[in-house]
Design a protein around this motif. Structure first.
Motif, PDB file in Angstrom:
ATOM      1  N   GLY A 261       0.806  -1.226   0.000  1.00  0.00           N
ATOM      2  CA  GLY A 261       0.000   0.000   0.000  1.00  0.00           C
ATOM      3  C   GLY A 261       0.833   1.267   0.000  1.00  0.00           C
ATOM      4  N   GLN A 262       2.026   1.218   0.576  1.00  0.00           N
ATOM      5  CA  GLN A 262       2.878   2.398   0.592  1.00  0.00           C
ATOM      6  C   GLN A 262       3.271   2.798  -0.823  1.00  0.00           C
ATOM      7  OE1 GLN A 262       4.252   4.286   3.332  1.00  0.00           O
ATOM      8  NE2 GLN A 262       2.444   3.366   4.246  1.00  0.00           N
ATOM      9  N   GLU A 264       1.758   1.808  -3.574  1.00  0.00           N
ATOM     10  CA  GLU A 264       0.551   2.154  -4.322  1.00  0.00           C
ATOM     11  C   GLU A 264       0.104   3.579  -4.026  1.00  0.00           C
ATOM     12  OE1 GLU A 264      -2.337  -0.780  -3.362  1.00  0.00           O
ATOM     13  OE2 GLU A 264      -1.519  -2.241  -4.774  1.00  0.00           O
ATOM     14  N   ALA A 265       0.144   3.957  -2.746  1.00  0.00           N
ATOM     15  CA  ALA A 265      -0.284   5.303  -2.386  1.00  0.00           C
ATOM     16  C   ALA A 265       0.616   6.334  -3.058  1.00  0.00           C
ATOM     17  CB  ALA A 265      -0.251   5.473  -0.861  1.00  0.00           C
ATOM     18  N   ALA A 266       1.921   6.054  -3.090  1.00  0.00           N
ATOM     19  CA  ALA A 266       2.842   7.001  -3.719  1.00  0.00           C
ATOM     20  C   ALA A 266       2.572   7.102  -5.216  1.00  0.00           C
ATOM     21  CB  ALA A 266       4.287   6.568  -3.467  1.00  0.00           C
ATOM     22  N   ARG A 267       2.363   5.955  -5.861  1.00  0.00           N
ATOM     23  CA  ARG A 267       2.091   5.984  -7.301  1.00  0.00           C
ATOM     24  C   ARG A 267       0.743   6.643  -7.579  1.00  0.00           C
ATOM     25  NH1 ARG A 267       5.231   3.132 -10.789  1.00  0.00           N
ATOM     26  NH2 ARG A 267       4.481   4.750 -12.189  1.00  0.00           N
ATOM     27  N   ALA A 268      -0.255   6.396  -6.705  1.00  0.00           N
ATOM     28  CA  ALA A 268      -1.568   6.988  -6.914  1.00  0.00           C
ATOM     29  C   ALA A 268      -1.508   8.516  -6.835  1.00  0.00           C
ATOM     30  CB  ALA A 268      -2.563   6.447  -5.892  1.00  0.00           C
ATOM     31  N   LEU A 269      -0.517   9.037  -6.093  1.00  0.00           N
ATOM     32  CA  LEU A 269      -0.356  10.490  -6.005  1.00  0.00           C
ATOM     33  C   LEU A 269       0.324  11.053  -7.242  1.00  0.00           C
ATOM     34  CD1 LEU A 269       0.766  10.883  -2.299  1.00  0.00           C
ATOM     35  CD2 LEU A 269      -1.247  11.917  -3.329  1.00  0.00           C
ATOM     36  N   GLY A 270       0.805  10.179  -8.109  1.00  0.00           N
ATOM     37  CA  GLY A 270       1.446  10.643  -9.341  1.00  0.00           C
ATOM     38  C   GLY A 270       2.954  10.549  -9.316  1.00  0.00           C
ATOM     39  N   LEU A 271       3.525  10.064  -8.212  1.00  0.00           N
ATOM     40  CA  LEU A 271       4.978   9.921  -8.168  1.00  0.00           C
ATOM     41  C   LEU A 271       5.429   8.845  -9.149  1.00  0.00           C
ATOM     42  CD1 LEU A 271       4.501  11.464  -5.441  1.00  0.00           C
ATOM     43  CD2 LEU A 271       6.447  10.226  -4.546  1.00  0.00           C
ATOM     44  N   THR A 272       6.596   9.038  -9.733  1.00  0.00           N
ATOM     45  CA  THR A 272       7.131   8.023 -10.638  1.00  0.00           C
ATOM     46  C   THR A 272       7.691   6.868  -9.806  1.00  0.00           C
ATOM     47  OG1 THR A 272       9.342   8.949 -10.598  1.00  0.00           O
ATOM     48  CG2 THR A 272       7.843   9.813 -12.267  1.00  0.00           C
ATOM     49  N   GLN A 275      10.688   8.061  -7.844  1.00  0.00           N
ATOM     50  CA  GLN A 275      10.294   8.956  -6.749  1.00  0.00           C
ATOM     51  C   GLN A 275       9.638   8.173  -5.622  1.00  0.00           C
ATOM     52  OE1 GLN A 275       7.792  11.663  -8.936  1.00  0.00           O
ATOM     53  NE2 GLN A 275       9.430  13.157  -9.223  1.00  0.00           N
ATOM     54  N   GLN A 279      11.520   8.273  -2.182  1.00  0.00           N
ATOM     55  CA  GLN A 279      10.933   9.104  -1.131  1.00  0.00           C
ATOM     56  C   GLN A 279      10.142   8.292  -0.112  1.00  0.00           C
ATOM     57  OE1 GLN A 279      11.496  12.413  -0.801  1.00  0.00           O
ATOM     58  NE2 GLN A 279      12.933  12.037  -2.449  1.00  0.00           N
ATOM     59  N   VAL A 280       9.529   7.216  -0.555  1.00  0.00           N
ATOM     60  CA  VAL A 280       8.579   6.522   0.319  1.00  0.00           C
ATOM     61  C   VAL A 280       9.080   5.138   0.746  1.00  0.00           C
ATOM     62  CG1 VAL A 280       6.248   5.562   0.484  1.00  0.00           C
ATOM     63  CG2 VAL A 280       6.608   7.780  -0.614  1.00  0.00           C
TER      64      VAL A 280
ATOM     65  N   ASN B  63      -7.172   4.381 -11.877  1.00  0.00           N
ATOM     66  CA  ASN B  63      -5.861   5.046 -11.868  1.00  0.00           C
ATOM     67  C   ASN B  63      -4.728   4.055 -12.174  1.00  0.00           C
ATOM     68  OD1 ASN B  63      -5.784   3.697  -9.468  1.00  0.00           O
ATOM     69  ND2 ASN B  63      -5.272   5.468  -8.206  1.00  0.00           N
ATOM     70  N   LEU B  65      -3.754   1.342 -10.960  1.00  0.00           N
ATOM     71  CA  LEU B  65      -3.033   0.550  -9.964  1.00  0.00           C
ATOM     72  C   LEU B  65      -3.154  -0.914 -10.351  1.00  0.00           C
ATOM     73  CD1 LEU B  65      -3.723   2.133  -6.451  1.00  0.00           C
ATOM     74  CD2 LEU B  65      -1.676   2.252  -7.863  1.00  0.00           C
ATOM     75  N   ARG B  91      -2.947   9.797 -13.129  1.00  0.00           N
ATOM     76  CA  ARG B  91      -2.807   9.729 -11.666  1.00  0.00           C
ATOM     77  C   ARG B  91      -2.708  11.115 -11.039  1.00  0.00           C
ATOM     78  NH1 ARG B  91       1.325   4.620 -11.632  1.00  0.00           N
ATOM     79  NH2 ARG B  91      -0.282   2.999 -11.553  1.00  0.00           N
ATOM     80  N   ARG B  92      -2.167  12.072 -11.794  1.00  0.00           N
ATOM     81  CA  ARG B  92      -2.097  13.434 -11.257  1.00  0.00           C
ATOM     82  C   ARG B  92      -3.489  14.018 -11.076  1.00  0.00           C
ATOM     83  NH1 ARG B  92       2.702  13.949 -14.476  1.00  0.00           N
ATOM     84  NH2 ARG B  92       1.570  14.714 -16.292  1.00  0.00           N
ATOM     85  N   PHE B  98      -7.399   5.095   0.553  1.00  0.00           N
ATOM     86  CA  PHE B  98      -7.376   3.643   0.728  1.00  0.00           C
ATOM     87  C   PHE B  98      -8.014   3.228   2.047  1.00  0.00           C
ATOM     88  CE2 PHE B  98      -3.885   4.899  -1.931  1.00  0.00           C
ATOM     89  CZ  PHE B  98      -3.791   3.929  -2.904  1.00  0.00           C
ATOM     90  N   ASN B 102      -2.720   4.169   4.294  1.00  0.00           N
ATOM     91  CA  ASN B 102      -1.446   4.208   3.572  1.00  0.00           C
ATOM     92  C   ASN B 102      -0.744   5.558   3.665  1.00  0.00           C
ATOM     93  OD1 ASN B 102      -1.899   1.608   2.872  1.00  0.00           O
ATOM     94  ND2 ASN B 102      -2.518   2.033   0.773  1.00  0.00           N
ATOM     95  N   PHE B 104       2.397   7.846   4.862  1.00  0.00           N
ATOM     96  CA  PHE B 104       3.807   7.493   4.914  1.00  0.00           C
ATOM     97  C   PHE B 104       4.309   7.697   6.348  1.00  0.00           C
ATOM     98  CE2 PHE B 104       3.251   9.361   0.509  1.00  0.00           C
ATOM     99  CZ  PHE B 104       2.884   8.148  -0.021  1.00  0.00           C
ATOM    100  N   HIS B 106       7.050   7.583   7.907  1.00  0.00           N
ATOM    101  CA  HIS B 106       8.311   8.241   8.233  1.00  0.00           C
ATOM    102  C   HIS B 106       8.264   9.741   7.966  1.00  0.00           C
ATOM    103  CE1 HIS B 106       8.273   7.447   4.003  1.00  0.00           C
ATOM    104  NE2 HIS B 106       9.402   8.090   3.797  1.00  0.00           N
ATOM    105  N   VAL B 120       5.792  16.098  -7.831  1.00  0.00           N
ATOM    106  CA  VAL B 120       5.059  15.868  -9.072  1.00  0.00           C
ATOM    107  C   VAL B 120       4.706  17.200  -9.747  1.00  0.00           C
ATOM    108  CG1 VAL B 120       3.049  14.787 -10.099  1.00  0.00           C
ATOM    109  CG2 VAL B 120       4.154  13.723  -8.134  1.00  0.00           C
ATOM    110  N   ARG B 164      -4.259  14.749   1.794  1.00  0.00           N
ATOM    111  CA  ARG B 164      -3.090  14.481   0.957  1.00  0.00           C
ATOM    112  C   ARG B 164      -3.482  14.326  -0.511  1.00  0.00           C
ATOM    113  NH1 ARG B 164       0.295   9.016   1.953  1.00  0.00           N
ATOM    114  NH2 ARG B 164      -1.597   8.069   1.133  1.00  0.00           N
TER     115      ARG B 164
END
Lengths: 369, 257
Positions: A261-262, A264-272, A275, A279-280, B63, B65, B91-92, B98, B102, B104, B106, B120, B164
């Motif tokens: 999920g970590q 997936e959440a990053a990719r869902a935000l548009g990160l490559t 990234q 980052q995550v 999106n 996934l 995705r943008r 979720f 999910n 982050f 840290h 992004v 977020r």
């Protein structure tokens, strides 16, 4: 007792006990425990006094020749160490050029120490200095062959210098390589995954000694005429690839601990992909495996002694060479030399271990839930 | 309740999401079977159905996934193919929340929110922080900005997750069972935020078992069973006069208590 050792906390109640009651509870609580306590005490009595006697009470601290250490019952011979300290640190590096090694050491401390202190500004600049600028400067300084810097072939390098060059190169190269290999091994692209698996399993499957022999003896046979990379350089590459395979498996362990999920959440935000990883996923994964990473570093640091077998004189190799010096044939020579070498290795490895503990504790506040 | 806010909200003619003949398999398992779904801008769609019916997979296809195997998915004029550029582009514009939040762990709450705008959208740091604070205020937890997710309750974490996603100014929001992992007393605070979002005209697709939310907010309920969309209708019609036998059975079970 059992509970305390599991949780890693010492019992607060034992602080309030008198020593006698404490001993009764912890050392003599049953016939079996009493026997174990007595046996342990006997073993300590057998070993500790001679060790202390040799290293401290009977040790010879001053003097300049072997005669100082020839008295009957004399312990650790420090004059031997002091007389050969330059060889232990620099090997056969020309004495008039030793300032270059010292400058390299000093610059190394200047770029490494700020990197180790958390929370300092200009991280990125520091990283560039450490990973790109410093290695280049170090190569120029140590190898020379530039105006004002006469060349010093690597065959004349030795001692702690070689130990540190091999270990630091291995450490600095193995972490990024290991991360890439670990990511590759989890890649969805079959070709990349296959390559990484074969690479990792190949290097993990052969002993380091074999790798060093191959690099030093066999490789020149396969390379075309005239192409003959430096012996030390070949070993450095061998050590770096070898340890990166181990590092890859440590990092992969960390990656597996991060829930999907970590990512997936990053990719869902548009990160490559990079990234999301950078980052995550990786910051969390690497944090989980700090003990394993440092374990690999420490193992690597000590494995550097194996370069001895291909004719490179690291600290331990240099030690053996100096022991063969007829000016210093003394009965306790070998013991003295190996204790000193062990001490030097221990200082470095213990330092790494303590630093990793410190980082773990520091990063612990941000652990999840 | 069916005459609540949901009906008064405007729905434009603009097609936001168009799925045609979408099929997907997990190995031999046929998860999505010939799914057709059109969502207009401003629509609030609740996707219901028994577990394993493919609801989550459906919205995760939007999106990318989960890649779909057959059919076409077009989001705001961009067709989803294996082209990575288009996937990132979609995705943008599509935010996702979720079941397991999910967040982050840290990063602080604020860093969670500024991450995507910084990396992004390449937004300057100050602007990203202001944006994040704006949305954290909207989900009513600006005072938690410097805490780590692990220090928050489940409801607070899910609200951060919504903030977020909103920081990317998405055109569509996907919710994958956003309240299923929450303690009962925290469900309302999350639903309240979602209701507000709906009232502001956000296009939303929401997989949920909260039928009260469906009645109040949704303008359409989509019922899935065994990988197919078997019925879709406005909530008043869906709850009072379901046509399909499976829908009736499902509603009888879910509304029994």
């Amino acid at each position: 007792m059992a509970m305390e050792s599991i949780t890693g906390r010492s019992a607060s109640r034992s602080k309030t006990l008198t020593p006698l009651v404490w001993a009764q509870r912890n050392l003599f609580s049953s016939i079996g425990n009493t026997m174990l306590t007595l046996a342990s005490a006997y073993l300590l009595w057998l070993t500790i006094p001679p060790v202390l006697d040799f290293t401290i009470f009977s040790a010879v601290w001053t003097g300049t020749t072997r005669e100082a250490c020839l008295a009957p019952g004399a312990g650790m011979c420090w004059p031997f160490i002091w007389a050969n300290i330059d060889q232990f640190i620099y090997g056969r590096y020309p004495p008039e050029e030793i300032w270059r090694v010292n400058l390299t050491f000093a610059l190394g401390i200047a770029v490494i120490v700020p990197m180790l202190i958390p929370g300092l500004p200009a991280r990125r600049l520091n990283l560039v200095l450490l990973l790109i600028v410093y290695p280049l400067v170090a190569i120029v300084l140590l190898a020379g062959d530039r105006p004002g810097l006469p060349p010093v072939p690597t065959s004349e390098w030795g001692g702690l210098l070689v130990t540190l060059v091999v270990a630091i190169t291995g450490i600095v190269a193995s972490l990024p390589l290991g991360v890439l290999l670990a990511l590759g091994r989890r890649s969805e692209m079959p070709a990349i995954r296959m390559f990484c698996i074969i690479f990792i399993e190949f290097w993990r499957g052969v002993p380091l000694i074999t790798v060093l022999f191959m690099a030093s003896v066999m490789l020149p046979l396969f390379l075309p005429e005239g192409m003959n990379p430096d012996n030390l350089l070949r070993c450095l590459v061998g050590v770096a690839l070898f340890s990166s395979a181990y590092m890859a498996e440590v990092v992969r362990g960390g990656l597996q601990a991060i829930p999907a999920g970590q990512y997936e959440a990053a990719r869902a935000l548009g990160l490559t992909y990079w990234q999301a990883m950078g980052q995550v996923v990786l910051p969390q994964a690497l944090r989980h495996v700090i003990p394993g990473i440092v374990n690999t570093f420490i193992g690597l640091f000590k494995d550097t002694t194996l370069v001895l077998i291909v004719g490179i004189f690291d600290l331990l190799g240099q030690m053996r060479a100096q022991l063969a010096d007829p000016n210093w044939t003394i009965p306790q020579g070998a013991l003295t030399g190996y204790i000193f070498a062990a001490l030097v290795f221990w200082v470095f490895c213990f330092g790494m271990s303590q630093y990793s503990n410190f980082m773990e504790r520091r990063l612990d506040t941000t652990r999840e839930r | 309740m069916s005459d609540g806010n949901g009906k008064r909200l405007k729905v434009s003619d603009k097609v936001m999401i168009e799925m045609k003949g979408v099929n997907k398999w997990f190995g031999d398992f046929h998860v999505l079977k010939d799914v057709d779904l059109t969502v207009h801008e401003g629509e609030r769609i609740v996707i219901a159905g028994p577990s394993g019916s493919g609801k989550s997979t459906l919205i995760r296809c939007i999106n990318h996934l989960e890649p779909h195997d057959e059919g076409s998915i077009v989001i705001d004029g961009i067709e989803l193919t294996e082209d990575l550029k288009r996937i990132d582009e979609v995705r943008r514009e599509v935010g996702m929340v979720f079941q397991q939040f999910n967040l982050f762990p840290h990063m602080t709450v604020l860093e969670n929110c500024t991450l995507a705008p910084l990396w992004v959208r390449k937004m300057p740091e100050k602007q990203a922080r202001e944006l994040a604070m704006k949305f954290l205020e909207r989900v009513r937890i600006p005072e938690q900005a410097s805490k780590y997710p692990g220090q928050l309750s489940g409801g607070q974490q899910q609200r951060v997750a919504i903030a977020r996603a909103l920081c990317m100014n998405p055109k569509v929001m996907l919710f994958d069972e956003p309240t299923s992992a929450l303690d009962p007393e925290m469900i309302k605070e999350v639903l309240d935020v979602m209701v507000e979002l709906a009232q502001e005209g956000m296009t939303m697709l929401c997989v949920t078992h909260e039928m009260g939310f469906a009645r109040e907010v949704a303008n359409r309920v989509v019922f899935m069973d065994d990988g197919r969309i078997v019925e879709q209708a406005p909530p008043e019609e869906f709850f009072s006069a379901p046509k399909n036998a499976r829908t009736k059975e499902f509603l009888a079970q879910i509304l029994a208590h």
